[in-house]
Design a protein around this motif. Structure first.
Motif, PDB file in Angstrom:
ATOM      1  N   PRO A  57       0.847  -1.191   0.000  1.00 41.99           N
ATOM      2  CA  PRO A  57       0.000   0.000   0.000  1.00 41.99           C
ATOM      3  C   PRO A  57       0.883   1.241   0.000  1.00 41.99           C
ATOM      4  O   PRO A  57       1.893   1.299   0.707  1.00 41.99           O
ATOM      5  CB  PRO A  57      -0.790  -0.125   1.301  1.00 41.99           C
ATOM      6  CG  PRO A  57       0.109  -0.913   2.198  1.00 41.99           C
ATOM      7  CD  PRO A  57       0.860  -1.857   1.312  1.00 41.99           C
ATOM      8  N   MET A  58       0.515   2.220  -0.798  1.00 42.52           N
ATOM      9  CA  MET A  58       1.391   3.370  -0.995  1.00 42.52           C
ATOM     10  C   MET A  58       1.633   4.124   0.306  1.00 42.52           C
ATOM     11  O   MET A  58       2.775   4.384   0.684  1.00 42.52           O
ATOM     12  CB  MET A  58       0.804   4.310  -2.053  1.00 42.52           C
ATOM     13  CG  MET A  58       1.731   5.458  -2.408  1.00 42.52           C
ATOM     14  SD  MET A  58       1.344   6.223  -3.996  1.00 42.52           S
ATOM     15  CE  MET A  58      -0.221   6.975  -3.657  1.00 42.52           C
ATOM     16  N   LEU A  59       0.540   4.469   1.000  1.00 36.93           N
ATOM     17  CA  LEU A  59       0.661   5.264   2.222  1.00 36.93           C
ATOM     18  C   LEU A  59      -0.393   4.841   3.236  1.00 36.93           C
ATOM     19  O   LEU A  59      -1.264   4.030   2.944  1.00 36.93           O
ATOM     20  CB  LEU A  59       0.540   6.755   1.886  1.00 36.93           C
ATOM     21  CG  LEU A  59       1.695   7.308   1.039  1.00 36.93           C
ATOM     22  CD1 LEU A  59       1.345   8.657   0.460  1.00 36.93           C
ATOM     23  CD2 LEU A  59       2.988   7.369   1.833  1.00 36.93           C
ATOM     24  N   LYS A  60      -0.318   5.414   4.429  1.00 32.37           N
ATOM     25  CA  LYS A  60      -1.159   4.922   5.520  1.00 32.37           C
ATOM     26  C   LYS A  60      -2.565   5.501   5.531  1.00 32.37           C
ATOM     27  O   LYS A  60      -3.456   4.942   6.171  1.00 32.37           O
ATOM     28  CB  LYS A  60      -0.489   5.176   6.865  1.00 32.37           C
ATOM     29  CG  LYS A  60      -0.361   6.635   7.267  1.00 32.37           C
ATOM     30  CD  LYS A  60       0.322   6.754   8.621  1.00 32.37           C
ATOM     31  CE  LYS A  60       0.434   8.202   9.076  1.00 32.37           C
ATOM     32  NZ  LYS A  60       1.093   8.302  10.407  1.00 32.37           N
ATOM     33  N   ASN A  61      -2.788   6.631   4.843  1.00 33.76           N
ATOM     34  CA  ASN A  61      -4.128   7.210   4.850  1.00 33.76           C
ATOM     35  C   ASN A  61      -4.320   8.158   3.667  1.00 33.76           C
ATOM     36  O   ASN A  61      -3.375   8.481   2.936  1.00 33.76           O
ATOM     37  CB  ASN A  61      -4.417   7.935   6.174  1.00 33.76           C
ATOM     38  CG  ASN A  61      -3.380   9.002   6.491  1.00 33.76           C
ATOM     39  OD1 ASN A  61      -2.943   9.745   5.609  1.00 33.76           O
ATOM     40  ND2 ASN A  61      -2.982   9.082   7.750  1.00 33.76           N
TER      41      ASN A  61
END
Length: 313
Positions: free
Chosen positions: A93-97
């Motif tokens: 996943p690219m980023l957390k949010n």
């Protein structure tokens, strides 16, 4: 030709390199914080140079960087690449949010750089074909099921960096695949997400998750991921006149169609499951586009919406 560099020389980088070899780009460089690790990796490929992170960001011949490092490093590396005016594909996943996703896509636009989250599911030979053919085969899609599970060595999960508080757990690690699959075929904004089951046991992050997604166009999906279940992984599209089943839907090359007209097997050829997403990025860059129409800023946010729902549990 687009010169590509891989940032991070771990296990996933080997598969990325193979994807680049079969793509319309050139494997130009491999970068690591440890130059000896980069050299050991680059020596396996005749066109590939070994570099440090600093060197790959400064090299004017590098057109596109594929970030294949562990999840917690993505945010800083994406920003460093974009600040160096490099086009970027970043592993999922690219980023957390969504806040972080919005930030980096704004930075990409500001620096006139292409940015895409690496979701090969959208660009495999089979899914590219079925995106256009599914409704012709089974009618309007009504329901979607996607499962990616496996028997993990739980004792080794700490070493895999999957217990990182914001981006750890099986849903972030492998659950993104069925989420992406469902979103791709639903082709509609998400209306609601319900985490129907989450199991943690003695562990600090999820090890088994089932989620129900309802889309604005009425399509419903169930997505599941697990580190404690070794059952068959598949994606299923349910239509008005039948269903399509795809084993290993994120990389598979065979689909079985069951419809009013009988059974049909669909087979495609594919040299690497990574090549499609790489060629999509190259196509967009050469066309002057800053994001993919298929795996767009909005598409990344829709995947993150489901992941964030879990984190709120």
């Amino acid at each position: 030709m687009i010169n590509m560099a891989i940032m991070g020389c771990g296990n996933i980088a080997k598969r990325v390199a193979n994807g680049i070899i079969y793509s319309d780009g050139l494997l130009y460089a491999a970068a690591s914080r440890d130059i000896e690790k980069a050299m050991a990796f680059a020596n396996k490929y005749p066109t590939c140079k070994a570099m440090t992170y600093e060197e790959v960001l400064k090299d004017e011949k590098v057109d596109l960087i594929y970030i294949s490092t562990i999840n917690p490093t993505h945010y800083a590396l994406i920003k460093a690449c974009l600040d160096a005016h490099k086009n970027v594909i970043c592993e999922k996943p690219m980023l957390k949010n969504r806040a972080q996703i919005d930030e980096v896509f704004a930075l990409a636009k500001e620096n006139h750089c292409f940015l895409m989250e690496a979701h090969k599911t959208c660009f495999t030979s089979l899914n590219t074909l079925l995106r256009d053919k599914a409704e012709e085969k089974i009618g309007r899609i009504e329901k979607i099921y996607g499962q990616y599970c496996g028997l993990a060595d739980i004792s080794h999960l700490h070493a895999w960096n999957v217990y990182e508080p914001d981006m750890g757990g099986c849903f972030f690690d492998i659950g993104v695949y069925p989420i992406c699959f469902a979103n791709l075929y639903a082709n509609s904004p998400i209306q609601s997400v319900n985490i129907r089951h989450m199991e943690k046991g003695e562990y600090p992050t999820d090890i088994d998750v089932t989620a129900d997604i309802v889309y604005e166009n009425g399509i419903k999906a169930t997505v599941r991921s697990s580190w404690i279940d070794g059952s068959e992984n598949k994606g299923i599209l349910y239509g008005e006149r039948g269903r399509i089943e795809i084993v290993n839907f994120w990389k598979g090359t065979k689909a079985l169609v069951y419809s009013d007209e009988g059974e049909e097997e669909i087979l495609v050829e594919q040299d690497s499951d990574f090549t499609g997403e790489i060629n999509e990025a190259i196509r967009c860059i050469e066309a002057g586009q800053l994001e993919s129409r298929i795996m767009s800023h909005k598409a990344s946010n829709e995947i993150s919406l489901v992941l964030e729902t879990l984190k709120k549990q």
